[in-house]
Design a protein around this motif. Structure first.
Motif, mmCIF file in Angstrom:
data_model
loop_
_atom_site.group_PDB
_atom_site.id
_atom_site.type_symbol
_atom_site.label_atom_id
_atom_site.label_comp_id
_atom_site.label_asym_id
_atom_site.label_seq_id
_atom_site.Cartn_x
_atom_site.Cartn_y
_atom_site.Cartn_z
ATOM 1 N N THR A 172 0.757 -1.283 -0.009
ATOM 2 C CA THR A 172 -0.014 -0.113 0.142
ATOM 3 C C THR A 172 0.909 1.040 0.059
ATOM 4 O OG1 THR A 172 -1.799 -1.307 1.394
ATOM 5 C CG2 THR A 172 -1.911 1.171 1.149
ATOM 6 N N PRO A 173 0.632 2.293 -0.856
ATOM 7 C CA PRO A 173 1.533 3.419 -1.003
ATOM 8 C C PRO A 173 1.606 4.194 0.354
ATOM 9 C CG PRO A 173 0.051 3.155 -2.760
ATOM 10 C CD PRO A 173 -0.233 2.058 -1.945
ATOM 11 N N GLY A 174 2.770 4.438 0.714
ATOM 12 C CA GLY A 174 2.929 5.197 1.947
ATOM 13 C C GLY A 174 2.633 4.272 3.560
ATOM 14 N N VAL A 175 2.255 3.239 3.181
ATOM 15 C CA VAL A 175 2.200 2.276 4.367
ATOM 16 C C VAL A 175 2.856 1.298 4.275
ATOM 17 C CG1 VAL A 175 0.261 1.032 5.424
ATOM 18 C CG2 VAL A 175 -0.442 3.233 4.454
ATOM 19 N N MET A 176 3.685 0.925 5.514
ATOM 20 C CA MET A 176 4.541 -0.187 5.681
ATOM 21 C C MET A 176 3.518 -1.721 5.782
ATOM 22 S SD MET A 176 7.573 0.658 5.809
ATOM 23 C CE MET A 176 8.480 -0.657 6.423
ATOM 24 N N SER A 177 3.895 -2.365 4.815
ATOM 25 C CA SER A 177 3.389 -3.824 4.962
ATOM 26 C C SER A 177 3.344 -4.573 6.020
ATOM 27 C CB SER A 177 3.869 -4.588 3.848
ATOM 28 O OG SER A 177 5.221 -5.169 4.202
ATOM 29 N N SER A 182 11.970 -12.370 4.675
ATOM 30 C CA SER A 182 12.656 -12.339 3.452
ATOM 31 C C SER A 182 13.300 -13.426 3.140
ATOM 32 C CB SER A 182 13.644 -11.030 3.636
ATOM 33 O OG SER A 182 14.830 -11.509 4.522
ATOM 34 N N VAL A 183 13.915 -13.287 1.795
ATOM 35 C CA VAL A 183 14.665 -14.389 1.092
ATOM 36 C C VAL A 183 15.987 -15.059 2.225
ATOM 37 C CG1 VAL A 183 13.879 -14.403 -1.207
ATOM 38 C CG2 VAL A 183 15.830 -13.294 -0.189
ATOM 39 N N TYR A 184 16.429 -13.709 2.902
ATOM 40 C CA TYR A 184 17.520 -14.163 3.693
ATOM 41 C C TYR A 184 17.086 -14.891 4.993
ATOM 42 C CZ TYR A 184 19.538 -10.354 1.076
ATOM 43 O OH TYR A 184 20.234 -9.624 0.007
ATOM 44 N N GLY A 185 15.776 -14.907 5.316
ATOM 45 C CA GLY A 185 15.445 -15.863 6.377
ATOM 46 C C GLY A 185 15.036 -15.052 7.550
ATOM 47 N N TRP A 186 15.084 -13.468 7.628
ATOM 48 C CA TRP A 186 15.086 -12.632 8.574
ATOM 49 C C TRP A 186 13.699 -11.854 8.161
ATOM 50 C CZ3 TRP A 186 20.466 -11.496 7.215
ATOM 51 C CH2 TRP A 186 20.605 -10.691 6.405
ATOM 52 N N ASP A 187 13.131 -10.899 9.191
ATOM 53 C CA ASP A 187 11.973 -10.237 9.099
ATOM 54 C C ASP A 187 12.226 -9.183 8.320
ATOM 55 O OD1 ASP A 187 10.509 -11.997 10.401
ATOM 56 O OD2 ASP A 187 10.424 -10.809 12.353
ATOM 57 N N ALA A 188 11.266 -8.470 7.419
ATOM 58 C CA ALA A 188 10.960 -7.278 6.771
ATOM 59 C C ALA A 188 9.846 -6.845 6.611
ATOM 60 C CB ALA A 188 11.573 -7.911 5.355
ATOM 61 N N GLN A 189 9.884 -5.481 6.017
ATOM 62 C CA GLN A 189 8.462 -4.907 5.846
ATOM 63 C C GLN A 189 8.883 -4.145 4.711
ATOM 64 O OE1 GLN A 189 7.974 -3.151 9.992
ATOM 65 N NE2 GLN A 189 5.746 -3.512 9.338
ATOM 66 N N ALA A 190 7.702 -3.643 3.729
ATOM 67 C CA ALA A 190 7.746 -2.827 2.559
ATOM 68 C C ALA A 190 6.887 -1.996 2.356
ATOM 69 C CB ALA A 190 8.067 -4.029 1.413
ATOM 70 N N ILE A 201 12.408 -1.815 0.892
ATOM 71 C CA ILE A 201 12.133 -2.849 1.827
ATOM 72 C C ILE A 201 13.147 -2.515 2.803
ATOM 73 C CG2 ILE A 201 12.463 -5.443 2.119
ATOM 74 C CD1 ILE A 201 12.386 -5.878 -0.894
ATOM 75 N N THR A 202 12.508 -2.729 4.287
ATOM 76 C CA THR A 202 13.395 -2.510 5.287
ATOM 77 C C THR A 202 13.492 -3.700 6.240
ATOM 78 O OG1 THR A 202 12.743 -0.348 5.620
ATOM 79 C CG2 THR A 202 13.577 -1.375 7.368
ATOM 80 N N TYR A 203 14.964 -4.265 6.255
ATOM 81 C CA TYR A 203 15.251 -5.549 6.888
ATOM 82 C C TYR A 203 15.517 -5.330 8.278
ATOM 83 C CZ TYR A 203 16.131 -7.322 2.068
ATOM 84 O OH TYR A 203 16.216 -7.536 0.908
ATOM 85 N N ASN A 204 14.620 -6.331 9.177
ATOM 86 C CA ASN A 204 14.643 -6.165 10.562
ATOM 87 C C ASN A 204 15.319 -7.717 11.250
ATOM 88 O OD1 ASN A 204 13.625 -3.567 10.895
ATOM 89 N ND2 ASN A 204 11.937 -4.728 9.916
ATOM 90 N N PRO A 205 16.669 -7.893 11.012
ATOM 91 C CA PRO A 205 17.256 -9.112 11.615
ATOM 92 C C PRO A 205 17.629 -8.919 13.017
ATOM 93 C CG PRO A 205 18.898 -8.053 10.409
ATOM 94 C CD PRO A 205 17.740 -7.094 10.056
ATOM 95 N N SER A 206 17.713 -9.988 13.839
ATOM 96 C CA SER A 206 18.318 -10.046 15.055
ATOM 97 C C SER A 206 19.836 -10.506 14.882
ATOM 98 C CB SER A 206 17.628 -10.760 16.174
ATOM 99 O OG SER A 206 16.285 -10.413 16.099
ATOM 100 N N VAL A 207 20.590 -10.699 16.116
ATOM 101 C CA VAL A 207 21.912 -11.038 15.957
ATOM 102 C C VAL A 207 21.744 -12.569 16.267
ATOM 103 C CG1 VAL A 207 24.206 -10.949 16.787
ATOM 104 C CG2 VAL A 207 22.909 -8.959 16.579
ATOM 105 N N GLN A 208 21.538 -13.527 15.064
ATOM 106 C CA GLN A 208 21.490 -14.842 15.061
ATOM 107 C C GLN A 208 21.889 -15.391 13.562
ATOM 108 O OE1 GLN A 208 17.234 -14.217 16.166
ATOM 109 N NE2 GLN A 208 16.867 -15.917 14.680
ATOM 110 N N THR A 209 21.463 -16.730 13.496
ATOM 111 C CA THR A 209 21.645 -17.333 12.152
ATOM 112 C C THR A 209 20.282 -17.468 11.544
ATOM 113 O OG1 THR A 209 23.558 -18.396 13.094
ATOM 114 C CG2 THR A 209 22.789 -19.352 11.010
ATOM 115 N N TYR A 210 20.312 -17.169 10.382
ATOM 116 C CA TYR A 210 19.251 -17.455 9.315
ATOM 117 C C TYR A 210 19.431 -18.114 8.194
ATOM 118 C CZ TYR A 210 17.403 -13.330 11.924
ATOM 119 O OH TYR A 210 17.152 -12.458 13.046
#
Length: 299
Positions: A172-177, A182-190, A201-210
Motif C-alpha cells: 500500500t503506498p505510504g504504508v508499511m506492509s 525475506s529470502v535471507y530468512g529474517w523479518d522485513a517490511q515494505a 524494503i526494510t530488513y529487521n534481523p536480530s543477531v542470530q543465524t538465518y
C-alpha cells in the motif's frame, strides 16, 4: 584334321579372354548391387551438411551417469524424469524429442557438431567441451571473503522483482506492509511508490543465524547468514553447508542458486577456505560441458 585343330587352338585364347572379361563384369555388377542395396544404407555416416536427428544429454562436472554429474538438458525422457539423475537449477523440461540439426551450420556448439561427424545411425559418442569452447560470457566470476559482509538495511527493487519473490505480500503506498520473511530468512517490511513502481524494503534481523528461504528444497546445499551486527547496515557471515565438492583443489562445487529479486541471479561456483566465488551469468556459462550423443537418423 590338322587344320581344324589349328583353328580350335586359335579360338581358345579368344574364348578364354571373353570368358574372363564376362566373369569380371558379372562380379562387378553383383558387387555394385550389393553395395547399392545392402551396404550403402548401413555405411551411411554423418558428414558436414548432413541433416541428422540425435538424442543427447548435457551435464556439468561429469557425463550424466557419473558420480558428480548434474544434468542441465536432455532429449531422453527416461533421464529427464528420473530423480536419480541430479538436475541443474535451471533444468526445465515438459516434453522430450530428438534434436534435429544440419551438421556444420552452427545451430549447436561446434565441438558438439564435430563430435558426430563420421558416426552411423545408432552410434554413440561422448564429448567434453571445455570452458572456452562452450557457452562463454565476458562477465568474470567474483570472489568474496565469506566473513564480515555488509549490506544496507533498506534496499529498493522493482515491483515485478518484489512480486516474484513475495507474491503474497500486500503493498500500500505510504504504508508499511505487514511483517514477512525475506529470502535471507529474517523479518522485513515494505512499501511501494506507485509513480515509479519501486518497492522499498526494510530488513529487521536480530543477531542470530538465518537460513536462505529459497533453498528449502535444494539438492545442492543450504546457505545461512550469521548476523553479527545490525545498524544502518547489516554485517553478516556467509555460511554454506551440505554442498557437494567436485574438485578439492579449486573448491569447485555443484552450483547453488541465490535469487534476491534483483536483476541478477547469483550462482555460487567455488568455496575454498573463507573465499566464495560466484557468477551472475547464466548457469551454463563459463563451465565445462559433458555431452552424451546418439545418432538416430541421417538424411
Amino acid at each position: 584334321m590338322a587344320d581344324n585343330e589349328k583353328a580350335k587352338k586359335d579360338r581358345d585364347p579368344i574364348f578364354m579372354s571373353c570368358l574372363i572379361i564376362f566373369g569380371v563384369a558379372v562380379v562387378m555388377i553383383a558387387g555394385a548391387f550389393v553395395v547399392d542395396h545392402y551396404l550403402s544404407a548401413d555405411d551411411s555416416r554423418v558428414s558436414y551438411g548432413s541433416e541428422v536427428k540425435v538424442d543427447y544429454t548435457g551435464s556439468y562436472y561429469d557425463y550424466y551417469d557419473g558420480t558428480d554429474a548434474v544434468v542441465f538438458d536432455t532429449s531422453v525422457k527416461s533421464i529427464g524424469t528420473d530423480d536419480d539423475y541430479k538436475k541443474s537449477n535451471s533444468f526445465s523440461k515438459s516434453s522430450y524429442s530428438e534434436l534435429s540439426l544440419t551438421v556444420g551450420k552452427g545451430s549447436m556448439l561446434k565441438m558438439f557438431e564435430d563430435a558426430i561427424v563420421g558416426l552411423k545411425v545408432g552410434d554413440s559418442t561422448r564429448v567434453f567441451i571445455p570452458v572456452g569452447e562452450g557457452y562463454v560470457s565476458p562477465v568474470s566470476p567474483e570472489t568474496i571473503t565469506s566473513t564480515g559482509i555488509e549490506m544496507d538495511r533498506t534496499v529498493t527493487m522493482s515491483k515485478s522483482d518484489f512480486t516474484k519473490l513475495y507474491s503474497d505480500v500486500t503493498l500500500t503506498p505510504g504504508v508499511m506492509s505487514s511483517v514477512f520473511t525475506s529470502v535471507y530468512g529474517w523479518d522485513a517490511q515494505a512499501t511501494i511508490d506507485t509513480a515509479t513502481q519501486t518497492v522499498f524494503i526494510t530488513y529487521n534481523p536480530s543477531v542470530q543465524t538465518y537460513e536462505y528461504q529459497k533453498n528449502e528444497d535444494s539438492d545442492f546445499g543450504n546457505v545461512k547468514y550469521v548476523v553479527k551486527s545490525v545498524d544502518d547496515t547489516i554485517t553478516y557471515d556467509l555460511l554454506v553447508e551440505g554442498y557437494t565438492l567436485v574438485d578439492p583443489a579449486t573448491g569447485t562445487i555443484q552450483m547453488i542458486k541465490l535469487d534476491y529479486g534483483g536483476s541478477e541471479v547469483y550462482y555460487i561456483t567455488n568455496i575454498l577456505g573463507d573465499k566464495v566465488t560466484y557468477k551472475t551469468t547464466a548457469e551454463r556459462d563459463n563451465i565445462g560441458l559433458y555431452f552424451d550423443i546418439t545418432v538416430r537418423s541421417i538424411a
